[in-house]
Design a protein around this motif. Structure first.
Motif, PDB file in Angstrom:
ATOM      1  N   ALA A 169       0.827  -1.209   0.000  1.00 36.25           N
ATOM      2  CA  ALA A 169       0.000   0.000   0.000  1.00 36.25           C
ATOM      3  C   ALA A 169       0.864   1.263   0.000  1.00 36.25           C
ATOM      4  CB  ALA A 169      -0.932  -0.005   1.213  1.00 36.25           C
ATOM      5  N   ILE A 213      -5.001  -0.657  -0.599  1.00 33.05           N
ATOM      6  CA  ILE A 213      -3.788  -0.473  -1.398  1.00 33.05           C
ATOM      7  C   ILE A 213      -3.973   0.679  -2.375  1.00 33.05           C
ATOM      8  CG2 ILE A 213      -2.337  -1.530  -3.184  1.00 33.05           C
ATOM      9  CD1 ILE A 213      -2.724  -4.212  -1.729  1.00 33.05           C
ATOM     10  N   SER A 214      -5.159   0.755  -2.971  1.00 34.99           N
ATOM     11  CA  SER A 214      -5.453   1.838  -3.902  1.00 34.99           C
ATOM     12  C   SER A 214      -5.339   3.195  -3.228  1.00 34.99           C
ATOM     13  CB  SER A 214      -6.860   1.657  -4.481  1.00 34.99           C
ATOM     14  OG  SER A 214      -7.216   2.748  -5.296  1.00 34.99           O
ATOM     15  N   GLN A 218      -3.569   3.815  -0.671  1.00 29.82           N
ATOM     16  CA  GLN A 218      -2.255   3.838  -0.016  1.00 29.82           C
ATOM     17  C   GLN A 218      -2.385   3.972   1.501  1.00 29.82           C
ATOM     18  OE1 GLN A 218      -0.175   6.819  -2.757  1.00 29.82           O
ATOM     19  NE2 GLN A 218       1.229   5.056  -2.834  1.00 29.82           N
ATOM     20  N   ALA A 238      -1.810   2.040   4.520  1.00 30.76           N
ATOM     21  CA  ALA A 238      -1.090   0.844   4.978  1.00 30.76           C
ATOM     22  C   ALA A 238      -1.783   0.187   6.155  1.00 30.76           C
ATOM     23  CB  ALA A 238       0.342   1.214   5.347  1.00 30.76           C
ATOM     24  N   ALA A 272      -4.789  -1.701   4.954  1.00 31.85           N
ATOM     25  CA  ALA A 272      -4.388  -2.879   4.180  1.00 31.85           C
ATOM     26  C   ALA A 272      -3.947  -3.999   5.101  1.00 31.85           C
ATOM     27  CB  ALA A 272      -3.270  -2.514   3.207  1.00 31.85           C
TER      28      ALA A 272
END
Length: 250
Positions: free
Chosen positions: A128, A216-217, A219, A221, A224
């Motif tokens: 991510a 992840i898209s 970002q 973390a 994720a």
């Protein structure tokens, strides 16, 4: 003959295996199942050579393999002692297979799931943070493949595996990837790990994967990591068979 030798019940010799492999395989199984408990000595060379039908040279090489796997400690003049389980190399394919194959309580699979969840969640968080647009497209494509294969259970399961292997690879953490792959691939070979089907299994799996991809898209973390851990641990709990004498409600 020692008390340890008297307590060692010999079974029939395994046919059609290379001698050294047969010796190692049987002794690994006897150790991980507790038939030869931690802290106990293996029988002397003589009875072991007679049981396996091997020379002392073959037996000593086999004991060396066990020592390399962390299963035994060889003490000069004292004999070969079974080591504490915390010293065993549980990532060794033979040791890991014996642990899983003889895991009636499912305890090793529970532990494997926790470790795998921790590793893969950390890797998902890394992806991510560092993913490129091209890598995001790759992950999204794998998720879409799962959707397209929803009517073919074998293909959808394979796409599921590809999804997890892709996240591992994109993390660029070679050590975590190597350990997680060993655990994951060996677990997939166990019918106990696949467990029982549950209602709406495909859709819940797909939705949980989508949460990972969404994080992840963005970002994110932390999201994720949480989504991956919740998926791995949660899906295991839903499909986990009850061990003998255990409440099926786990």
């Amino acid at each position: 003959m020692s008390a340890e030798a008297d307590a060692f019940a010999f079974s029939s010799r395994r046919p059609a295996e290379r001698l050294g492999v047969a010796v190692v395989s049987e002794l690994v199984e006897r150790i991980v199942t507790g038939e030869i408990p931690e802290g106990h000595l293996l029988p002397p060379e003589g009875p072991l050579c007679e049981h396996f039908g091997v020379s002392r040279t073959v037996l000593r090489e086999s004991i060396k393999r066990l020592e390399e796997k962390g299963l035994v400690v060889v003490a000069q003049g004292r004999g070969t002692q079974v080591a504490r389980s915390g010293s065993w190399n549980m990532l060794d394919p033979i040791v890991l297979s014996a642990l899983i194959d003889n895991d009636e309580s499912l305890g090793i699979l529970d532990e494997l799931t926790v470790v795998r969840g921790s590793l893969e969640s950390a890797m998902a968080g890394t992806v991510a943070l560092r993913r490129t647009p091209e890598e995001l497209t790759r992950v999204e494509h794998v998720l879409e493949s799962m959707r397209e294969m929803r009517h073919d259970s074998d293909s959808s399961r394979q796409a599921d595996v590809v999804f997890h292997l892709t996240i591992m690879e994109l993390s660029r953490n070679r050590l975590a990837e190597n350990i997680a792959k060993r655990l994951y691939r060996r677990a997939l070979e166990s019918s106990r790990y696949h467990g029982m089907g549950y209602e709406d299994a495909f859709h819940s799996t797909l939705n949980e994967h989508a949460l990972v991809v969404d994080a992840i898209s963005r970002q994110d973390a932390e999201a994720a990591e949480r989504a991956m851990r919740d998926h791995i641990v949660g899906s295991w709990k839903r499909r986990r068979l009850a061990a003998p004498g255990e409440d099926a409600g786990l």
